[in-house]
Design a protein around this motif. Structure first.
Motif: not given
Length: 355
Positions: A168-177, A205-210
């Protein structure tokens, strides 16, 4: 096709010739951020709670964990990038033909013989060995390290299939591993990213913001993340009593097994979050707002201060209350919990009094 045998050839040669360090195996080494000294503030815990602590988890020492309760000066390790040539990466580690770079074991023979192993020119493996064992490290370490990937590199971000929140985090952050469990890289980079230096804090901090930018505001101000019997056994025998007491004091309960969106929506505006210590607390580390209070229930015989360093990047306040073992589970005195909350400025309309 021979690449799929690297996990076995590397173990055999390692045994015969001896293990080699990353520095010895890498074709390049780059310091992304230097080591440096920093001050880490202590956490809130009463002297009574301290005296109840009797032990800690395997892999650490009690004197180390107790020392981390107080303000201290720390030498933060450098963030170091290594690049390797011709490696197979999988959920159990990274392997060249002759050496294992950071193995967590050998993959199952049948799985690796049948696996699809695509080839990529360049990649970046962001998950440390411990992040393949514990979800909390995958989230706070693996995702924070993924920001060091360079544009031309494919992201290799493995996690156990049963970790639905990781997916879910991968999808939430728009990552394409890379979607394959195993992959061959002509060049693959990794980072030693343990030190909580300024660069690491900026990425946390960037991770939290994203994460927070994807979540709707308007959630509760007080949250109880109930662990139940998930994960490593730290069950509270009186969890329902604790949940009811917190409910009377304005807390909203959400299970750590709930969908990720529900967990993060509950945490988005939380001024205080109470939970049992465990990997799921990483949700709050990246999802709670600045200056929130994170009050963790910590077992007396398995006391650990894992998140003490991570919360500093978010300016989250951390406090502990200690629960004691009763048979196969733990018991927390509700009065200890209300004392800790009020000591940290949380007004309670229905506190539990002693006696």
């Amino acid at each position: 096709m021979f690449e799929r045998f690297y996990p076995w050839t590397s173990f055999a040669i390692d045994r015969l010739a001896g293990r080699r360090s990353r520095d010895q195996l890498a074709i390049s080494r780059e310091i992304l951020h230097p080591a440096g000294t920093g001050t880490i503030r202590g956490v809130d815990i009463s002297e009574t709670e301290r005296r109840r602590i009797t032990g800690t988890d395997a892999g650490t020492r009690l004197d180390v964990e107790l020392a981390r309760l107080d303000d201290r000066t720390v030498e933060h390790m450098a963030t170091v990038r290594h690049e390797f040539r011709n490696v197979v990466a999988g959920p159990a580690g990274i392997y060249t033909m002759s050496h294992a770079v950071f193995p967590t074991g050998r993959p199952p023979v049948a799985e690796l013989l049948r696996a699809r192993i695509p080839t990529f020119e360049a990649g970046f493996h962001s998950v440390p060995t411990i992040g393949l064992r514990y979800f909390g490290h995958w989230l706070t370490d693996g995702l924070a390290t993924s920001y060091l990937r360079r544009e031309h590199e494919e992201l290799f971000l493995p996690f156990p299939e049963e970790w639905t929140h990781a997916r879910d985090y991968v999808a939430l952050l728009g990552l394409t591993p890379v979607r394959a469990r195993y992959a061959f890289f002509r060049r693959l980079s990794t980072c030693i990213d343990i030190g909580m230096n300024a660069n690491r804090h900026a990425r946390l901090r960037r991770l939290s913001s994203d994460v927070r930018d994807t979540v709707r505001s308007g959630g509760p101000r007080r949250v109880f993340l109930s662990r139940g019997r998930t994960g490593v056994a730290r069950a509270l025998e009186n969890e329902r009593q604790i949940a009811q007491m917190l409910k009377l004091n304005g807390f909203v309960e959400i299970s750590v097994s709930a969908p990720l969106a529900q967990i993060q929506e509950a945490l988005h505006d939380a001024e205080v979050c109470v939970s049992m210590e465990g990997s799921h607390v990483a949700h709050a580390v990246v999802g709670a707002p600045k200056d929130a209070l994170l009050l963790l229930i910590n077992p007396a015989d398995r006391f650990i201060t894992l998140f003490a360093d991570y919360v500093l990047a978010q300016d989250i306040r951390l406090a502990y209350v200690v629960c004691e073992r009763r048979g196969a589970a733990y018991h927390l005195d509700p009065a200890d919990l209300t004392d800790a909350l009020m000591r940290n400025g949380i007004d309670l309309p229905s506190p539990v009094t002693r006696g």
